[in-house]
Structures are given as structure tokens and as C-alpha cells.
Design an enzyme around this catalytic site. Structure first.
Site, PDB file in Angstrom:
ATOM      1  N   ASP A  91      73.257  83.955  32.334  1.00  0.00           N
ATOM      2  CA  ASP A  91      73.655  83.124  33.477  1.00  0.00           C
ATOM      3  C   ASP A  91      75.025  82.508  33.258  1.00  0.00           C
ATOM      4  OD1 ASP A  91      72.085  82.898  35.767  1.00  0.00           O
ATOM      5  OD2 ASP A  91      70.585  81.661  34.770  1.00  0.00           O
ATOM      6  N   LYS A 121      75.061  86.632  35.546  1.00  0.00           N
ATOM      7  CA  LYS A 121      74.400  86.299  36.820  1.00  0.00           C
ATOM      8  C   LYS A 121      75.046  85.045  37.369  1.00  0.00           C
ATOM      9  CE  LYS A 121      69.971  84.609  37.189  1.00  0.00           C
ATOM     10  NZ  LYS A 121      70.215  83.297  37.807  1.00  0.00           N
ATOM     11  N   GLU A 190      65.157  84.068  45.018  1.00  0.00           N
ATOM     12  CA  GLU A 190      64.245  83.029  44.509  1.00  0.00           C
ATOM     13  C   GLU A 190      63.631  82.233  45.655  1.00  0.00           C
ATOM     14  OE1 GLU A 190      65.667  80.791  41.165  1.00  0.00           O
ATOM     15  OE2 GLU A 190      64.045  79.309  41.316  1.00  0.00           O
TER      16      GLU A 190
END
Ligand code: KIV
Length: 272
Positions: A91, A121, A190
Site C-alpha cells: 500500500d 496499491k 471495498e
């Protein structure tokens, strides 16, 4: 079709995209340390994410906002040492890619160079499209993240399901198409309605990985500590608990303590 551990020697962006084409589901989980990463890789998980969820499950923080780039590199480097087969994604933490593209490119480059992760990400839609184009052009694979994006928690004000309203759902589909055009190989979706995740998955060629987004995504991701049941106080509906490690660990700790107190540990065989 199932992913057999031996089927792929090493998972790359190419393998991941080929899995979508074959209709083979992609299994992704998070890791932050060597021992867990070794077990995950050995079990045959396709993608290991060093998530900024390290904030919640390792650092005991309420949000992912405080995580630093150096901390992400530190954990990714440790995980890298254990991972031989899975694709390793790290991330980009909050404020490591929002200020300007020059700084963002340098930070993404640091993640790849210093930790050995194979992709980064980042959260967001249209706003980060020029940055994604630049990174992909340089040779840094990017995974997007739409829907509930925890780095924007103070804007949302809640961890509730996103994009239930038509306007936000439409924007999410547009954002997914823009991310794909910019060159992402995958997008995490998500906490959005299952039907919307199905629509996104059908509208893009890149891979969708769902978390709380239903069964129609190309793959699934969970925070490893959550699916192992390591925090008995946190069990949202989208987390299936595959183990009850908090109970197992608590019992082990209690047994150790009582055996030390009772002078039952160590015994002769455990001594030199
Ligand atoms: O930080 C993280 O672990 C994540 C996953 C939940 C997708 O972003």
C-alpha cells in the site's frame, strides 16, 4: 478450476490477468511479518498485500492515516523475505501520493526498490489517473482501490457500505473505467453492494478484488488477522472467520503462565 500451488511458479500481473480470463478466482490476503507471510505463500495464496491496515492490526491505531512510507517499506521488506511464489503488493500510505506527482513517483519507486514489492496499491478515482499513467509508464504496476477507501475516513465519517445511492454508484463505475484506462492491473472494491461490484467486474478487463463486495468479483481479499479471528471484538459481516486464534492463543498463554508458576516448565527434556 482451482489454483493448485504447483500450477504457477511465480505469480505476476500477467498471471493475475490470465486468471480472470480463465474464470479462475484470485485469493489475496494481507501480511505484515515474516512468519505469517511464509505460511500464506506456502498455502498458495495468489497475492499478498502489505496493507496499511498494519495500522489497525499491528500498531493498534484507529485509522490508517498515521502510517508512514518508512513503516510500509519496513513491513514490506520483512514480508518479501518470506514470499517466493505469490505476487507482493504494498500500500502507498496516506500523503505519500497526494501532494504532487513527482513526490508520489519517487515514493512508489522507493517501495519497489527498497522493499522488493512488485506493485503498489493506492486509493482513489479520477484524481489519481495522471499519476497511475505515469507509474505504469515507468514500469510500476498499480492496483487501484475504490468504494470504502479507509484513508478518506474523515471525509466519509463512517465505515458504512459505500455507493448505495445511484449517483455514487455511477461515479464508482466511471472511476473504475478510468483506472483501467490509466493502466491498473487490478482494483480492490471495498464494502459496496454486490450488484454494483458485479457491474464493475463486467465493465472492466482488469481484475476486481472484493472485500465486503459480494461474490462476483474476480477475486477476494481479507485482512489475515481478521479471518484468523485474532480480534474477538471485530467481526463485521463480510469477514468469514476461518479460525479462532484469539481463543487458541489465549489458552496457550494461560497454560504457559500456569506451568511456569507451577514449576512444570521447563522439564528435563527441555533443559540442557
Ligand atoms: O490495507 C488493507 O489491508 C487493504 C485491504 C483491506 C484491501 O487495503
Amino acid at each position: 478450476m482451482s489454483t493448485q500451488k504447483g500450477e504457477y511458479k511465480r505469480i505476476t500481473t500477467k498471471t493475475i490477468l490470465a486468471m480472470k480470463e480463465k474464470g479462475e478466482k484470485i485469493a489475496m490476503l494481507t501480511a505484515y511479518d515474516f512468519s505469517t507471510a511464509r505460511l500464506l505463500d506456502d498455502a498458495g495464496v495468489d497475492i499478498i498485500l502489505v496493507g496499511d491496515s498494519v495500522a489497525n492490526v499491528v500498531q493498534g491505531l484507529e485509522t490508517t492515516i498515521p502510517v508512514t512510507l518508512d513503516e510500509m517499506i519496513y513491513h514490506s521488506k520483512i514480508v518479501r523475505r518470506a514470499v517466493k511464489r505469490a505476487m507482493l503488493v504494498a500500500d502507498m500510505p496516506f500523503m505519500s501520493y497526494q501532494v504532487d506527482s513527482k513526490e508520489a513517483v519517487r515514493n512508489a519507486g522507493r517501495i519497489l526498490k527498497e522493499s522488493g514489492a512488485e506493485a503498489v496499491k493506492m486509493e482513489g478515482g479520477k484524481r489519481i489517473v495522471p499519476l497511475i499513467e505515469q507509474l505504469v509508464d515507468i514500469g510500476i504496476p498499480v492496483m487501484g482501490h475504490l468504494g470504502l477507501t479507509p484513508q478518506s475516513i474523515y471525509k466519509f465519517g463512517t465505515y458504512e457500505v459505500r455507493a448505495k445511492e445511484t449517483k455514487e454508484a455511477k461515479k464508482l463505475i466511471e472511476d473504475a473505467k478510468l483506472l483501467e484506462k490509466a493502466g491498473v492491473f487490478a482494483i480492490v472494491l471495498e464494502k459496496i453492494p454486490e450488484e454494483l461490484a458485479a457491474k464493475v467486474t463486467a465493465s472492466v478487463q482488469c481484475v476486481t478484488i472484493g472485500i465486503g463486495a459480494g461474490s462476483h468479483c474476480d477475486g477476494q481479499v481479507l485482512v489475515t488477522n481478521d479471518m484468523l479471528g485474532m480480534n474477538e471484538l471485530f467481526h463485521p459481516r463480510f469477514v468469514r472467520q476461518y479460525a479462532n486464534l484469539s481463543e487458541v492463543m489465549r489458552r496457550a498463554f494461560q497454560s504457559y503462565i500456569s506451568e511456569v508458576k507451577a514449576k512444570k516448565f521447563p522439564n528435563k527434556n527441555e533443559s540442557y
